[in-house]
Motif scaffolding. Sequence first.
Motif, PDB file in Angstrom:
ATOM      1  N   HIS A   1      -8.266   4.104  -3.429  1.00 57.94           N
ATOM      2  CA  HIS A   1      -7.852   5.436  -3.131  1.00 57.94           C
ATOM      3  C   HIS A   1      -6.437   5.889  -3.818  1.00 57.94           C
ATOM      4  N   PHE A   2      -6.175   5.055  -4.638  1.00 60.28           N
ATOM      5  CA  PHE A   2      -4.725   5.454  -5.459  1.00 60.28           C
ATOM      6  C   PHE A   2      -5.195   6.618  -6.349  1.00 60.28           C
TER       7      PHE A   2
ATOM      8  N   GLU B   1      -1.356   8.108  -1.232  1.00 60.21           N
ATOM      9  CA  GLU B   1      -2.371   7.436  -2.267  1.00 60.21           C
ATOM     10  C   GLU B   1      -1.619   8.106  -3.623  1.00 60.21           C
TER      11      GLU B   1
ATOM     12  N   ASP C   1       0.701  -1.133  -0.175  1.00 60.14           N
ATOM     13  CA  ASP C   1       0.060  -0.076  -0.068  1.00 60.14           C
ATOM     14  C   ASP C   1       0.815   1.458  -0.073  1.00 60.14           C
TER      15      ASP C   1
END
Length: 296
Positions: A275-276, A257, A253
Amino acid sequence: MPSYKIGNVKIVRYIDDTVDTLIVSSEHLSESLEIIKGQNFKSISIGGSYNLSDIDFLKECQHIEKLYLKGENLRNFDGLSYLVNLKIIAMNDLNKKVKLDLGNLFSLEELYGELPTRATGLSKLKNLKRMQIWGYKPLSKTYSEIGEIENLEVLHLIQAQIESFEGIGQFKILQELDLYGLNKLKDISSIGLLRNSLRKLIMENCKNIQDFMPIGSLDSLEHLTLQSCGSMKSIAFIQGLPNLKFFNFEKTDVEDEDLSYCQTIPTVYFTKKKHFSHKQKDLNNLKFENVPFPTL
């Protein structure tokens, strides 16, 4: 794996190998030695059909360049000292409690396999260029105990008990570092000492690294994989990698983001997350000819 026999002795060609390997049998040891010497076999395998506890017969075949060791029957490895021309050794399924001194293998260039717990002499292998070992457990929990191998070019560690990169700066010409399952690794701050040599860095299932920012100082890095490594606060550090051509952070992760830093990298792989800031297709649409390259 193709194989054939010479008398009672089996010969095999391992996958990705370029030479035939003779399987030494304790039942037909004299015949094996006769063929090794008579036909100048330079690659042999000891294990499986070998039931003796020592390998002293190696005194009669000092020309051997490649050796495969396997099996818990082996207890005495003094015979290794006769192999003055040995370049490659691979070991597997050895008794973990036996004593194994590698310090006399001065000509060794490649080392593979799982070392017994009481293995010694790694730091004396001055000509070693490639090492791929499982379950390495240094007392210092750092690279200090193998850092004296100054000619090392490729290092793969699988499930090693290492917590920090202390001592890694002694690998003056290390070009490739692959780390798999180093769950205790936390501190990689010293990795910047490899800035002039390291071209490929792979870290997979190393989930406790506290800060990935030091990677940004690796000026020569071309390939970076940070797969299944928990989470990174940001990938902004890749801005400091002018030669980076490949970046894979699948199953890792990114907390802020922001994937915009990937836009100048020719090849990027990551696991899709809502959310990227970017999707895979957004990065794949980049034109290769628009990617800036360093001035020669």
